[in-house]
Each structure stands twice: as structure tokens, then as C-alpha cells.
Motif scaffolding. Structure first.
Motif, mmCIF file in Angstrom:
data_model
loop_
_atom_site.group_PDB
_atom_site.id
_atom_site.type_symbol
_atom_site.label_atom_id
_atom_site.label_comp_id
_atom_site.label_asym_id
_atom_site.label_seq_id
_atom_site.Cartn_x
_atom_site.Cartn_y
_atom_site.Cartn_z
ATOM 1 N N UNK A 84 5.876 -12.307 -4.507
ATOM 2 C CA UNK A 84 5.977 -13.821 -4.351
ATOM 3 C C UNK A 84 5.230 -14.855 -5.391
ATOM 4 N N UNK A 85 4.004 -14.101 -5.670
ATOM 5 C CA UNK A 85 3.041 -14.642 -6.075
ATOM 6 C C UNK A 85 3.045 -15.832 -7.361
ATOM 7 N N UNK A 86 4.582 -14.837 -7.932
ATOM 8 C CA UNK A 86 4.733 -15.045 -9.070
ATOM 9 C C UNK A 86 5.533 -16.552 -8.871
ATOM 10 N N UNK A 87 6.803 -16.332 -7.458
ATOM 11 C CA UNK A 87 7.814 -17.544 -7.629
ATOM 12 C C UNK A 87 6.857 -19.090 -6.776
ATOM 13 N N UNK A 131 12.517 -26.868 -9.434
ATOM 14 C CA UNK A 131 12.831 -25.723 -8.423
ATOM 15 C C UNK A 131 12.489 -24.042 -9.920
ATOM 16 N N UNK A 132 11.494 -23.220 -9.935
ATOM 17 C CA UNK A 132 11.081 -22.919 -10.224
ATOM 18 C C UNK A 132 12.237 -21.727 -11.063
ATOM 19 N N UNK A 133 11.817 -21.251 -12.964
ATOM 20 C CA UNK A 133 12.385 -20.668 -13.028
ATOM 21 C C UNK A 133 12.067 -19.057 -13.015
ATOM 22 N N UNK A 134 11.447 -19.005 -12.318
ATOM 23 C CA UNK A 134 11.728 -17.310 -11.478
ATOM 24 C C UNK A 134 11.126 -17.408 -9.923
#
Length: 499
Positions: free
Chosen positions: A79-82, A417-420
């Protein structure tokens, strides 16, 4: 009531944060974030927690405690990564929740993390002081008790070494994050080499019988805590989870990342994977060298085990590198804490001078963090406050996990829109939330009580200062005044037409 609720849920425009944080230099790479994450997560706890938890709660099954805690931390890390890839803002959870759920909830998440940074920084400084004094003592170099211990503890007045190391790290960071990251990278390599050395040397002294029974029979300790069985493993999870929360320190610096869409996920998830492998390996070797009960009330189980196994020189070298390695945790926590305080000042939630930059560095926020950490770490007996670190951080983790649902609705609208993206949506965010809640429920009643007191203080500050002085409040007032002026002009024009 409806008016108050509307005020509390005012959301910040993400483009405002992008503009405010644009003056922070984007210089950190994946390598820097891996060093920052590993340096913060793999701190003194890797040399102490495996032995302590094995002796007090889980026996050889301490390995399962580490794995369960790692699974929960890993779910939250997704969740943190997104979040970090989609919104690379200073302040991590505070800024994200402010955008997702509104100012009040952002403040609660940020206030929870602030307890972590203040207290963890003080603890690491104090731990470094204790270990350094232990290394120097055989050489005849000792400080008087008044300068060795915190105020009121064993004749202490101030922990001088803790003061100096916290101040030294602050001075290093004030000169620029690039210089600090170079020091961090070198020290992390040394610390990982020290851990690997213990694993290799210790593995030669493993006795298989020390793993039997792997999960000891359940019973209650004298203090009422659980030992053995799955209950003991669960008790160990709540203690161990504290070791993994350092990945938040990576996210707090996402405004200074090169290509954050790729850099942040790799830094957050990569550092956690490295840390988990090292923790599990150290735990397996440690409980295999000597029976787990040998580590009861042992402040340095790794060093003790090596000396007892006939490796005193290796033990001394590892302890010396561990002391140096504690600087990496200090750097990581100081970076993250100063960026969080800067974010509060940036938004007017705390005095706005905290959000000012000097040579692209939030040095005002850094100074405040340093002063408070020195007061806690050098002058105050604070062992009971350790509980606040896990309790507050777990609350922030729950917010971030649920925030993924709100984020997905806005990706491609007002947020890029994020890459991850967190996999297995919409199931995994809920599982991450439940996992953090599961660990939180395992904390003792004191931890929850201290967290409650901390949040009451936070609510008083929010309603007495933050709510009145935040930029969102000023923006709303400006819009109200503009609307009122427009209405007045329309009324005046109507009157003129009638005349």
C-alpha cells in the motif's frame, strides 16, 4: 455538526503539494532508498530482538514470529509503495491521508507517526551511547554516571554521548541530503557485512538439539505474558513488528526521489525483503547456537553467543560495526521525522516557519526534531514510551491500507496513474488493514493507553491551533469572503437597477 464534519474532511489538492514540494531536490536513487530502508530497519534490533523474543515468548519458533510480522509489514508496504508512487510528497501518510480523507484524518495519521520518530530517534541515540560506552570501557575510557545515564536513572543527569550523536547526525543532514546518503550507503554496507559475518561464523556452532521442541508448550510467564504455542508466537509478533516499521522512513522522503514512480516501490519493497531475510537468518542461527533460555535478560545476545562459542574477536568487531551502523538508523529516522514536521509547517498545521526551506533543506523542522529527541533521549527516562512507537505507527498503517480504495477512484482523474499498483485489489488492502489491526490488538494495555494519551494531546493541538491556522482553513475563508463580496456586488447592482 454537519458544518464541522465538512470542515474536518476538507481535502488538499494534490497539485498544491506538488508545487510546495517542488523546491526539494530530487536526488535520491533506488540505491539510496535501499540503503535508507535497510539502515533504518536493520538497526540495533537485529542484534537483540531475536534472543529477547525467543527467551521470553516463542523459543525457536521466534522465526515464525519474524515471518508473520514480515507478512503483515509486507502487505502494508504494498500500500505504501502505490501511495508513494502516485503521490511522491513529503510527509508520507500525513500528506496522503490529507488528500484522500481530509485534513483531520491526515493530522491523526501524521501525529501517530510523529511519536514514532521522536521516540525511535531518542532510543537509537541512547542505544548507540550504551554500546559505545560498552566498547570503550575495557580500554579504561569511562564517563561519570552523571554524564552516562538519563536524568534520574542510576545517578544520571544527561546522556552526553546520546546528545552528541543526535546533534552530529542533524548537522550532517543540514548540509544536504546527498552527503548524508553517501555516508548512509557506506555504513549500511558495513552493517550488512557484520550481520552476514555473524550468520556464517555462528552457523558453524549450531547444535540441532537446540531446535527441539521448535514450538515449546504454551504457558504463562510470571508477568502474565504468553510463552510457547501459537500464543507465544503472537506475543512475539507484536514485539518484533517494531523492527519492520522503518520502511515508512523511505516514503517520507519520496519528494526527493528521482523517478518516484519506479524508485519508491523498489526502495520500499526491496529494503523490506532484504531485512526479512537477514532477521530470519540471524534468529535461526542464534537459537541454534544455544538454547533459547540462555538469552533471558541478555542485553547483547549476538555478542554473548559468539564469545561463548569461542569467537571473542569476531564478537568485538561485530559490536563495533553495529555501533557505527546505528548511525544509519539515526540518519533514516531524522530524515523522515524532519520531513514530517516540515509537512505540518508547510500546511500551517504547526507554526509555518517549520515549513520553510534553507538551501532546499527543511532545517527549521530538523532543528525542532533534534531538540525534542535530545530532550527525550538525553534527559528523560523513557522506557515506557517505547510502546508508543508500534501503537502509533500501526494506526497510520491502517489509514494507508484503507486509503488505497480512495486512491483508486482518483487515479487518472486528479492523480496520475502510478507505475506500481498494489496487487490483488480490492482484497489485499483489506487484508493489510486487518493484519495491522491484528498486530495492534496484540499490544499490551499500556501501549494502547499511552497511544490514547498521545492522541488526546494531538486533538488539543489540532482544534486549538491547526484547524484555525491551516492553509486549507485560510483557503476556505478566502473563498467565503470572495463569495460574500460577489453576493454584495449583485445586491448593490439590483438596488441600483431598482433606483
Amino acid at each position: 455538526m454537519q458544518r464541522l464534519l465538512k470542515r474536518l474532511t476538507l481535502k488538499e489538492d494534490p497539485s498544491i503539494y506538488e508545487d510546495k514540494d517542488s523546491h526539494l531536490a530530487r536526488v535520491l536513487t533506488v540505491k539510496d532508498f535501499l540503503a535508507l530502508g535497510v539502515g533504518t530497519i536493520v538497526s540495533t534490533s537485529i542484534f537483540t530482538l531475536p534472543g529477547v523474543v525467543a527467551a521470553n515468548h516463542a523459543g525457536p519458533a521466534v522465526v515464525f514470529s519474524f515471518i508473520v510480522a514480515a507478512i503483515v509489514a509486507g502487505l502494508v508496504a504494498f500500500a505504501y509503495a502505490e501511495m508513494a508512487a502516485a503521490m511522491p510528497f513529503a510527509g508520507s501518510a500525513y500528506s496522503w491521508i490529507n488528500v484522500m480523507f481530509g485534513e483531520f484524518f491526515g493530522w491523526i495519521a501524521g501525529w501517530a507517526l510523529l511519536a514514532e520518530y521522536f521516540i525511535a530517534l531518542a532510543f537509537v541515540g541512547s542505544g548507540l551511547s550504551a554500546n559505545l560506552r560498552g566498547l570503550l570501557s575495557p580500554l579504561g575510557l569511562t564517563l561519570p554516571k552523571a554524564l552516562s545515564n538519563t536524568f534520574g536513572t542510576d545517578g544520571g543527569v544527561v546522556d552526553l554521548i546520546a546528545v552528541l550523536v543526535i546533534a552530529l547526525v542533524s548537522l550532517l543532514l543540514s548540509r544536504g541530503i546527498s552527503k548524508a546518503s553517501r555516508v548512509e550507503n557506506v555504513l549500511v554496507v558495513l552493517k550488512v557485512l557484520a550481520v552476514l559475518t555473524f550468520i556464517v561464523v555462528g552457523a558453524t556452532a549450531i547444535h540441532v538439539q537446540n531446535y527441539v521442541p521448535f514450538i515449546p508448550k504454551y504457558h504463562l510467564n510470571a508477568d502474565g505474558s504468553a510463552f510457547g504455542g501459537w500464543q507465544g508466537i503472537y506475543a512475539g509478533v507484536s514485539m518484533i513488528f517494531l523492527a519492520y516499521i522503518g520502511f515508512d522512513s523511505i516514503a517520507a522522503n519520496s519528494a526527493e526521489a528521482k523517478n518516484p514512480g519506479k524508485t519508491m516501490p523498489r526502495g520500499i519493497l526491496g529494503s523490506l525483503v532484504i531485512a526479512v531475510v537477514l532477521f530470519v537468518a540471524v534468529a535461526l542461527v542464534l537459537v541454534g547456537m544455544f538454547k533459547y533460555s540462555s538469552y533471558a535478560n541478555n542485553a547483547e545476545p549476538v555478542g554473548w553467543a559468539l564469545r561463548q562459542a569461542g569467537h571473542p574477536i569476531v564478537a568485538s568487531v561485530i559490536q563495533a560495526i553495529a555501533v557505527l551502523g546505528m548511525f544509519t538508523a539515526l540518519i533514516g529516522m531524522t530524515l523522515a521525522g524532519s520531513r514530517l514536521i516540515y509537512s505540518f509547517g508547510r500546511d500551517g498545521m504547526l507554526p509555518k516557519w517549520l515549513g520553510k526551506l534553507h538551501h532546499n533543506q527543511p532545517n527549521n523542522a530538523l532543528l525542532v526534531l533534534t531538540i525534542v529527541a535530545i530532550i527525550i533521549g538525553a534527559f528523560c527516562p523513557f522506557a515506557f514510551l517505547a510502546q508508543l512507537i508500534s501503537a502509533g505507527t500501526l494506526i497510520a498503517f491502517m489509514f494507508v491500507s484503507l486509503g488505497i480504495y480512495a486512491l483508486r477512484r482518483r487515479e487518472g482523474v486528479d492523480i496520475a496513474v502510478p507505475a506500481f499498483k498494489m496487487p490483488f485489489y480490492p482484497v489485499l488492502p483489506a487484508v493489510a488493514f486487518l493484519g495491522a489491526l491484528f498486530v495492534f490488538m496484540g499490544l499490551d494495555i499500556q501501549a494502547k493507553l499511552y497511544a490514547g494519551v498521545w492522541f488526546i494531546v494531538g486533538l488539543v493541538i489540532y482544534f486549538s491551533y491547526g484547524m484555525r491556522h491551516s492553509y486549507l482553513a485560510e483557503k476556505r475563508q478566502s473563498e467565503t469572503d470572495t463569495a460574500g463580496a460577489s453576493a454584495s456586488k449583485v445586491a448593490d447592482a439590483t438596488v441600483e437597477e431598482r433606483d
